[in-house]
Design an enzyme around this catalytic site. Structure first.
Site: not given
Length: 346
Positions: A33, A116, A134
């Site tokens: 990520e 996030y 996102d």
């Protein structure tokens, strides 16, 4: 809800086989990520594979030297991600005994992990019922539901997060979150999506209203600053040069570079030559100055466009703290400088 069910069915048939999807290890999910922020999967995948080979556990990453981490990150850009990654690894390894927090709320307490990333780890690793939002999610939801909220506005994140939460099927947060992001990456792409083959082409409001190209709405434009860099590649009688760590905050912090002459505008080569000769970068007498790339290089960053030229400056005698080409190339550099070293090698 039909949207969620259809989306998950699409995902199971169309998803890419990516290594971080093969388990629920929070460490590898976190790595992927962070690496994929502002980065395409095709670009980030080789780095992910190199990182997991060099640092198979969070302890390996935490115990690494920062320069080793930056060198491995070289070319991926947004180097603050690598520095924060290293700091967070130390926090997890040395303060939490290598155990990642197991909830979204607890993950937010880690350095360098925002909403996030915390949501991604919490849902992908622990299947916590929390939505991930996102750029892909903004795009899919704004088009499907015809949401005209400016995604750059203050309240947009909260609005889209609430909408995503309402769609989230309980017990399937892991697969739903990955599905909606994958759908945005592969099908509902920013420009010219193939709506004719889309599984939502009978229910997408943007398609029905002819607004696909208009959504999502994003009114704010990124202000781009132009900067002019002249890198001075000093060479002594032994073909050694000098490099130093960029310690100032801002771009390329803690990476290495040649002595830098930054000007306020695109100066003529004659003016740059005069500036080089008039400033005391080294104590050695200058013998010859040669511009290596007359055409220059424009290196584009998110908020800055750098106009870069490299100058070979031959000097008398030996340089203090001189270093040879092979040794220099082992240090972490911005990719534009590393490419110059690889090509020229003095």
């Amino acid at each position: 809800m039909r949207f969620s069910k259809t989306l998950i069915q699409w995902y199971l048939q169309s998803k890419r086989d990516l290594p971080w999807r093969n388990d629920t290890n929070p460490y590898t999910i976190w790595l992927s990520e962070i690496m994929l922020q502002q980065t395409r999967v095709a670009q980030g995948l080789p780095y992910y594979l190199r990182f997991t080979k060099a640092f198979p556990t969070v302890f390996d990453l935490a115990n690494a030297d920062e320069e080793e981490v930056l060198k491995l990150w070289q070319g991926l850009g947004y180097y603050s991600r690598a520095r924060n990654l290293h700091k967070t690894a130390k926090q997890i390894a040395f303060e939490l005994n290598g155990e990642f927090p197991k909830t979204y709320a607890a993950l937010l307490h880690l350095k360098g992990i925002g909403e996030y990333t915390a949501a991604a780890i919490a849902s992908f690793a622990y299947n916590e019922n929390v939505p991930v939002v996102d750029g892909n999610v903004f795009r899919v939801l704004s088009r499907y539901f015809d949401v005209e909220t400016d995604i750059a506005s203050a309240g947009a994140k909260k609005e889209f997060t609430q909408l995503a939460a309402e769609l989230l099927p309980k017990g399937n947060a892991n697969i739903f979150n990955q599905a909606i992001m994958e759908f945005g990456a592969l099908q509902c792409v920013p420009k010219n999506p193939d709506c004719g083959v889309c599984v939502f082409n009978d229910s997408c409001l943007a398609l029905q209203k002819g607004k696909v190209s208009q959504l999502p709405v994003k009114s704010k434009k990124t202000k781009v600053t132009k900067r002019y860099f002249n890198y001075l590649v000093f060479l002594d009688e032994n073909e050694n040069t000098i490099i130093s760590k960029r310690t100032k905050k801002g771009i390329w912090h803690n990476l290495y570079e040649f002595p830098l002459l930054e000007t306020n505008a695109a100066e003529t080569d004659k003016t740059v030559l005069e500036l080089i000769q008039n400033q005391s970068f080294v104590e050695n007498a200058i013998q010859e100055i040669q511009l290596c790339n007359p055409e220059g290089i424009v290196h584009k960053l998110s908020h800055q466009h750098l106009s870069i030229k490299f100058w070979k400056v031959k000097v008398e005698g030996a340089l203090l703290s001189g270093i040879d080409c092979k040794s220099a190339s082992k240090f972490p550099f911005p990719i534009v400088i590393y490419n110059f070293i690889e090509k020229e090698c003095f």
